[in-house]
Design an enzyme around this catalytic site. Structure first.
Site, PDB file in Angstrom:
ATOM      1  N   ARG A  50     -41.923  23.211  33.804  1.00 35.07           N
ATOM      2  CA  ARG A  50     -42.176  24.602  33.734  1.00 35.07           C
ATOM      3  C   ARG A  50     -42.456  25.286  35.244  1.00 35.07           C
ATOM      4  O   ARG A  50     -42.075  26.505  35.630  1.00 35.07           O
ATOM      5  CB  ARG A  50     -43.464  24.968  33.046  1.00 35.07           C
ATOM      6  CG  ARG A  50     -43.206  24.876  31.415  1.00 35.07           C
ATOM      7  CD  ARG A  50     -44.711  25.220  30.839  1.00 35.07           C
ATOM      8  NE  ARG A  50     -44.226  24.852  29.310  1.00 35.07           N
ATOM      9  CZ  ARG A  50     -43.499  25.312  28.368  1.00 35.07           C
ATOM     10  NH1 ARG A  50     -43.067  26.576  28.651  1.00 35.07           N
ATOM     11  NH2 ARG A  50     -43.496  24.826  27.156  1.00 35.07           N
ATOM     12  N   ASP A  85     -35.570  32.724  27.160  1.00 37.14           N
ATOM     13  CA  ASP A  85     -36.674  32.440  26.279  1.00 37.14           C
ATOM     14  C   ASP A  85     -36.425  31.290  25.600  1.00 37.14           C
ATOM     15  O   ASP A  85     -36.812  31.328  24.313  1.00 37.14           O
ATOM     16  CB  ASP A  85     -37.055  33.605  25.639  1.00 37.14           C
ATOM     17  CG  ASP A  85     -38.160  33.569  24.648  1.00 37.14           C
ATOM     18  OD1 ASP A  85     -38.984  32.823  25.026  1.00 37.14           O
ATOM     19  OD2 ASP A  85     -38.096  34.134  23.592  1.00 37.14           O
ATOM     20  N   LEU A 113     -43.437  41.746  32.164  1.00 31.18           N
ATOM     21  CA  LEU A 113     -42.887  42.346  33.644  1.00 31.18           C
ATOM     22  C   LEU A 113     -42.514  43.513  33.559  1.00 31.18           C
ATOM     23  O   LEU A 113     -41.961  44.104  32.493  1.00 31.18           O
ATOM     24  CB  LEU A 113     -41.514  41.486  33.901  1.00 31.18           C
ATOM     25  CG  LEU A 113     -40.951  42.044  35.273  1.00 31.18           C
ATOM     26  CD1 LEU A 113     -41.622  40.655  36.172  1.00 31.18           C
ATOM     27  CD2 LEU A 113     -39.453  41.752  35.422  1.00 31.18           C
ATOM     28  N   CYS A 143     -49.781  48.984  38.316  1.00 33.26           N
ATOM     29  CA  CYS A 143     -50.617  49.410  37.284  1.00 33.26           C
ATOM     30  C   CYS A 143     -51.721  50.254  37.633  1.00 33.26           C
ATOM     31  O   CYS A 143     -52.555  50.963  36.859  1.00 33.26           O
ATOM     32  CB  CYS A 143     -51.289  48.051  36.613  1.00 33.26           C
ATOM     33  SG  CYS A 143     -49.802  47.317  35.521  1.00 33.26           S
ATOM     34  N   ASP A 179     -45.341  45.945  19.437  1.00 33.20           N
ATOM     35  CA  ASP A 179     -45.078  46.734  20.777  1.00 33.20           C
ATOM     36  C   ASP A 179     -46.102  47.492  21.115  1.00 33.20           C
ATOM     37  O   ASP A 179     -45.780  48.378  21.947  1.00 33.20           O
ATOM     38  CB  ASP A 179     -43.961  47.633  20.432  1.00 33.20           C
ATOM     39  CG  ASP A 179     -42.447  47.109  20.194  1.00 33.20           C
ATOM     40  OD1 ASP A 179     -42.219  45.799  20.810  1.00 33.20           O
ATOM     41  OD2 ASP A 179     -41.655  47.479  19.338  1.00 33.20           O
TER      42      ASP A 179
END
Length: 310
Positions: free
Chosen positions: A61, A132, A156, A187, A241
């Site tokens: 990973r 994915d 992301l 953010c 969502d």
């Protein structure tokens, strides 16, 4: 004509645009030093829940060279899935990414075609394509490739495109021109995603407790959903969502142009009763090519029954 690395880089980015990818960024392959302690801590705290596969291949990973011998470049892509139409407000909900055909198949086909085009220019080379589907830290590589920053919901984010997009990669032994990592977090003091999560799955900035996440509960968890989540699922039966819907950057999301991601009218028109009365034969017909098959008919019906009993 033999392409130098600058020309090859431009060729790849141009062809990715022609294949309708939102963005393409490239970073130098190497060990993900910053991510290693974070991943280790996240796993030790059990935030992966019963997704035991996330505990496997820890080194792979973090190091693409263990996935592709002699890896030099990680090419990151984003692909839009934001729909033009959504489900009716009064019904059981599924995540927007599952409206159309399974993205694993659609995007992999595009990546394989891009590989074919690259081979026409440079001949054979070592590579693997991912979306994915393997031990690849997609968001970390996308950030390193300049595609965006990691939001407080761990997804992301892009100032121009929001977050309703898939990520994919080509890891290869080609030497290319590398993009600068995305360094600014936009953010700010916003906590809308954290505040909106009904199960409080975002336990700290960029850290998700999968065991509380509605997407995990409705897709990955094969056991019954815990009683502590009764009345907190907000009618989501496959994915969720919420943290994306409330994100201010998603006001810039543009409708996708991928024909294979367009939802059927049957799906958009489904009422609560239609979902509750759904039979296995109809499930197989409507979701034949959909990512929803991952939950299987029994899993989807189990999610519906759990919410019904609230």
């Amino acid at each position: 004509m033999i392409l130098n690395k600058e020309q090859l880089t431009q060729f790849i980015k141009q062809k990715s645009q022609e294949l309708s990818f939102l963005d393409c960024g490239i970073s130098k392959s190497g060990f993900l030093e910053e991510e290693a302690p974070r991943l280790e801590k996240w796993l030790k705290e059990g935030n992966q829940g019963k997704m035991s596969y996330l505990e496997n291949h820890f080194d792979k990973r973090l190091n693409p060279s263990l996935l592709v011998d002699g890896a030099k470049s990680v090419i990151s892509f984003s692909y839009n899935y934001y729909p033009s139409e959504t489900q009716k407000p009064d019904t059981y909900k599924i995540a927007k990414y599952a409206y159309g055909e399974d993205y694993h198949i659609v995007i992999r086909e595009k990546l394989e075609f891009l590989i074919h085009l690259i081979k026409e220019k440079v001949g054979d080379f070592s590579y693997r394509v991912f979306t994915d589907s393997a031990p690849v830290m997609e968001r970390a590589w996308a950030k390193k490739s300049g595609l965006g920053w990691i939001g407080k919901n761990s997804l992301l984010l892009s100032k121009q495109k929001g977050s309703f997009f898939f990520l994919a990669e080509i890891i290869c032994d080609l030497e290319l021109e590398y993009d600068s990592p995305f360094k600014t977090n936009h953010c700010g003091s916003c906590t809308r995603c954290i505040d909106a999560c009904p199960t409080q799955a975002i336990i700290s900035e960029k850290v998700i407790d999968s065991r509380k996440c509605i997407s995990y509960l409705t897709i990955e968890l094969k056991d019954e959903i815990g009683e502590e989540f009764k009345g907190k699922m907000n009618d989501w039966i496959f994915g969720c969502d919420i943290c994306q819907d409330v994100c201010p950057w998603n006001r810039f999301s543009k409708t996708n142009t991928e024909i294979r991601f367009q939802p059927s009218s049957d799906l958009l028109d489904f009422t609560y009763k239609d979902w509750e009365d759904l039979e296995e034969e109809t499930f197989r017909k409507i979701f034949k090519y959909s990512a929803i098959k991952r939950a299987k008919y029994t899993g989807l019906k189990g999610n519906i029954n759990f919410i019904k009993k609230k």
